[in-house]
Enzyme design. Structure first.
Site: not given
Ligand code: ZN
Length: 498
Positions: A264, A293
């Site tokens: 994250e 991502e």
């Protein structure tokens, strides 16, 4: 209308739209972290109203006129990209009424609540009607937006500009061919690496203390970032200087939270390190899922699973848990965090088997949106694919079809970007190694040099270019998934002495 007037109209409108986004993002973060469950039906209803209130601003005929005008004149590179993306958005938005937007938001939020309950109770029947309704609505909405395209192609393009089934088919064919045989070979050498100490008892208060050390090492700074705890870790950027992430602690898995935080934080840096000039735009900071991502998995895997990453961190972890890790060397620990094992849960998967979890979701979503299956067979199809590709038996629905959050939010077409992002990350990592001493930076604790590199070559551009152009600029080559499969084959052959 002249250019100055049109730009003023555009910027005035997006300021108001962004204000609604801030309210909705704040409420979303609150709902997923601290809000009591019993209040969710009320919250969902109120928030669908807020979403409805934004609709007349987002589709204001004055805004449409300004965008059309700007789209027809000469603009600088940034504004041109912003306006062309805004035009695409608004055209899609105009396919719906305010009531339809509100209804979909409500169905989505309620489906998410039903999924949470279904997962907790290990009972798919609670979620199934919601999922079928979401699939039906998604099909209808997608066909309204692009009546002549295949539904799944449109969904794939929504999350990753320029992608479609043809391109992903080729990508996943390569993943299957290159990696599945290696996974089988690694499977036969399961006794080689001991990782049992990872799953001993690790009290959460101590894990929280280590999280602080980890955040400090990564440079995730409280002046622009905040971390909470949620059932499923996520990142929510309110603005460049207010980025929220979450993690989740498991008393019996010391690396679960560590890798969630690193992942994250990768997303968070992407949002934080954007060019400040983008603050007055909207679409330039709306990066594709695959690129996002690529950055989170970059930190998580290409950096976070290297032995050098733990040079300064591991002694701190050992000091917190001497009874569990006192006699485990750094070398043994760094091998253990890279163990490859065919498993049930995507989010816990190692780097090698991870893309196969994504391949499974991709094949299932393709069948759903190409109308190739009876939707009532979904749990069974899920289980069959896990047996076929990973050789594992799914014991219950919570660790099978109910494991992932995405379908409950109608994020159909998102999954493939996880594998694509991993592959993009591998290509960037290959280039980074040519230009700098990655392990040296990690061992010295100079993580800033590495996030600085990502800022300079990738992150500051935001959504100004598509992923292929970003890769060409950063690495001198178009996207090439070979970097990904070569990296995995090389790493796991060495690790498992194959
Ligand atoms: Zn992510």
């Amino acid at each position: 209308m002249n250019k100055k007037e049109a730009l003023k109209i555009y910027h005035d409108h997006i300021e108001r739209i962004k204000a609604y986004h801030l309210v909705l993002a704040t409420a979303d973060f609150d709902s997923s972290t601290i809000a009591p469950k019993k209040g969710s039906a009320y919250r969902n209803r109120m928030l669908s109203i807020v979403q409805g209130e934004a609709f007349p601003i987002q589709t204001d005929p004055v805004l449409v006129e300004a965008i059309d005008y700007l789209n027809s004149i000469e603009l600088d590179e940034k504004t041109k990209r912003e306006i062309s993306l805004a035009k695409k958005d608004i055209e899609e938005m105009l396919c719906f009424t305010k009531e339809e937007v509100m209804e979909f938001a409500l169905v989505q939020m309620n489906a998410h609540d039903a999924w949470l309950e279904a997962k907790q109770k290990n009972d798919y029947s609670i979620f199934e009607p919601h999922l079928l309704r979401l699939i039906e609505l998604t099909k209808q909405r997608t066909l309204k937006k692009k009546p002549d395209a295949k539904v799944y192609d449109t969904l794939l393009d929504d999350y990753q500009e320029g992608m479609n089934m043809k391109k992903y088919d080729a990508f996943f064919k390569m993943i299957r061919k290159e990696l599945v045989p290696l996974i089988r070979k690694v499977g036969k050498k399961q006794d080689l690496i001991d990782d049992s100490f990872i799953f001993r008892h690790y009290p959460i208060e101590k894990q929280e203390r280590f999280s602080k050390d980890l955040q400090k090492y990564l440079g995730f700074d409280g002046s622009w970032g905040y971390m909470g705890v949620s059932e499923h870790p996520f990142t929510n950027a309110f603005s460049r200087n207010d980025v929220r992430i979450t993690t989740n602690y498991d008393e019996y898995n010391v690396i679960g939270s560590i890798y969630s935080i690193i992942h994250e934080t990768g997303h968070a840096f992407y949002e934080h390190q954007l060019d400040p000039a983008y603050d007055s735009y909207m679409k330039l900071s709306d990066m594709s899922s695959g690129m996002h991502e690529s950055q989170s998995r970059f930190l998580e895997n290409y950096l976070g699973r290297r032995k050098a990453f733990f040079t300064t961190l591991y002694p701190k972890l050992q000091k917190l848990f001497p009874e569990n890790l006192g006699d485990v060397t750094l070398d043994a620990f760094s091998k253990a965090v890279n163990v490859s094992r065919c498993s049930l849960i995507r989010t816990d998967a190692d780097e090698l088997t991870y893309p196969v979890h994504i391949l499974i979701r991709y094949e299932i979503e393709k069948m759903i949106f190409n109308d190739e299956i009876d939707l009532h067979d979904l749990p069974e199809i899920w289980n069959q694919k896990y047996k076929e590709y990973l050789g594992v038996d799914v014991p219950d629905e919570a660790s099978g079809i109910l494991q992932d959050i995405h379908w409950s939010l109608a994020y159909f077409g998102y999954f493939p970007t996880y594998a694509l992002g991993s592959a993009i990350g591998a290509q960037i990592f290959h280039q980074m190694n040519k230009e700098m001493d990655v392990d040296g930076c990690l061992a010295r604790g100079d993580f800033k040099a590495l996030t600085g590199y990502l800022k300079q070559h990738i992150q500051k551009y935001g959504n100004l270019y598509d992923y292929d152009t970003i890769l060409r600029n950063a690495t001198g080559e178009p996207f090439d998934p070979r970097y990904y499969t070569d990296y995995l084959k090389d790493k796991y052959r060495k690790l498992y002495e194959l």
